[in-house]
Scaffold this active site. Structure first.
Site, PDB file in Angstrom:
ATOM      1  N   HIS A 191       5.373  -0.951  -2.436  1.00  0.00           N
ATOM      2  CA  HIS A 191       5.002   0.051  -3.434  1.00  0.00           C
ATOM      3  C   HIS A 191       3.631  -0.331  -3.965  1.00  0.00           C
ATOM      4  O   HIS A 191       3.438  -1.432  -4.462  1.00  0.00           O
ATOM      5  CB  HIS A 191       6.037   0.109  -4.565  1.00  0.00           C
ATOM      6  N   CYS A 192       2.694   0.575  -3.846  1.00  0.00           N
ATOM      7  CA  CYS A 192       1.312   0.234  -4.178  1.00  0.00           C
ATOM      8  C   CYS A 192       0.925   0.841  -5.518  1.00  0.00           C
ATOM      9  O   CYS A 192       0.957   2.056  -5.692  1.00  0.00           O
ATOM     10  CB  CYS A 192       0.379   0.747  -3.082  1.00  0.00           C
TER      11      CYS A 192
END
Ligand SMILES: [Zn+2]
Ligand SMILES: [Zn+2]
Length: 307
Positions: free
Chosen positions: A154-155
């Site tokens: 998850h960025c």
């Protein structure tokens, strides 16, 4: 960081909630850095140099053309990662239970939702949070609160998960960010050095401060993005995701490793004209199951396929 143990569950929950809260602020941070850099490179330094004449003007033209081209590619890639759904599990998706034994997913051990003594059911991956079956290479993201196909991580910078459908765009974002920040660093270097020389320096205090700030920011980003880029290139070359690389340590033979060139094609597509732009040719999307995120060719069955 990516997976939560039972003990850490509460802390991780707080962490994920914080990440969700951060949300679109990160998009503003990215646009802010782009804005400061644009102001420093174009407005303060290189657009004024256009009228200097001689070599300075030529260099300014080259820098400005390159800077704007890279900026277009960077923003195109960035918003492609932000707005492309990384891939969700279709409702009622069910694993095929008649797969050969060789197709056992090496990651299943930690993911049994329905532990059973039946060897067929042992291969089934199930998400207890989403109450649905998990396709191969799919993982549950605690920040998004759902399962993501071929989840990488998850960025926070793109306020999205990076998964099967936007991983290539993420790589291109890293690539163009590295080129653009390196260019900005080099372009601002002479102006940065001028701070520390004894002579009089031209420009308003505001312009000088922006130039200084932009130089430091771009140098920092160029160096850290380079590290990320190298890591992801080695991941793509081995056909693994960040999550799988953590879990794979116990698995000596990786079933999705098809050889470097084919691993690369599994992410970037077969059509080379599309390799450096954040999209795929229609034909690639149709003929490559990996680009839909539900099935992935693996070593034993790869040779049986046409491409
Ligand atoms: Zn899930
Ligand atoms: Zn996520």
């Amino acid at each position: 960081m990516y997976r939560s143990g039972a003990v850490m569950a509460w802390n991780v929950f707080k962490f994920c909630a914080a990440l969700r809260g951060l949300g679109s602020i990160m998009i503003l941070v990215v646009l802010g850095v782009v804005g400061v850099t644009y102001y420093a490179v174009v407005v303060c330094n290189y657009a004024p140099a256009l009228v200097d004449g001689d070599l300075d003007s030529l260099i300014a033209v080259a820098v400005l053309i390159l800077f704007h081209s890279l900026l277009v590619m960077l923003l195109w890639s960035y918003f492609s990662v932000v707005f492309t759904d990384p891939g969700s599990v279709p409702p009622n998706w069910r694993p095929e239970l008649d797969e050969e034994r060789g197709d056992t997913d090496p990651l299943t051990e930690s993911e049994f939702g329905t532990a059973s003594s039946d060897p067929v059911n042992l291969r089934v991956r199930y998400c207890r949070k989403c109450n649905q079956f998990k396709p191969p290479r799919c993982h549950h993201c605690s920040v998004c609160g759902r399962c993501v196909l071929k989840m990488d991580h998850h960025c926070v910078w793109v306020v999205n998960c990076v998964g099967a459908l936007n991983y290539k765009y993420f790589l291109l974002f890293l690539f163009y960010t590295f080129l653009e920040t390196s260019l900005a660093t080099l372009a601002l270097l002479p102006h940065f050095v001028a701070f520390f020389s004894d002579g009089e320096i031209a420009g308003t205090p505001g312009n000088l401060a922006t130039t200084f700030l932009a130089f430091v920011l771009n140098l920092a980003f160029a160096l850290s993005v380079l590290g990320f880029l190298i890591m992801h290139i080695s991941l793509v070359a081995a056909n693994t995701t960040t999550i799988e690389a953590y879990e794979k340590k116990t698995t000596p033979k990786w079933r999705y490793d098809l050889g470097r060139k084919r691993n690369l094609e599994q992410v970037f597509g077969l059509d080379r004209r599309y390799w450096f732009i954040p999209t795929y040719s229609e034909e690639d999307v149709r003929r490559m199951p990996a680009l839909q995120g539900l099935e992935y060719p693996s070593k034993p069955d790869f040779d049986a396929q046409e491409f």
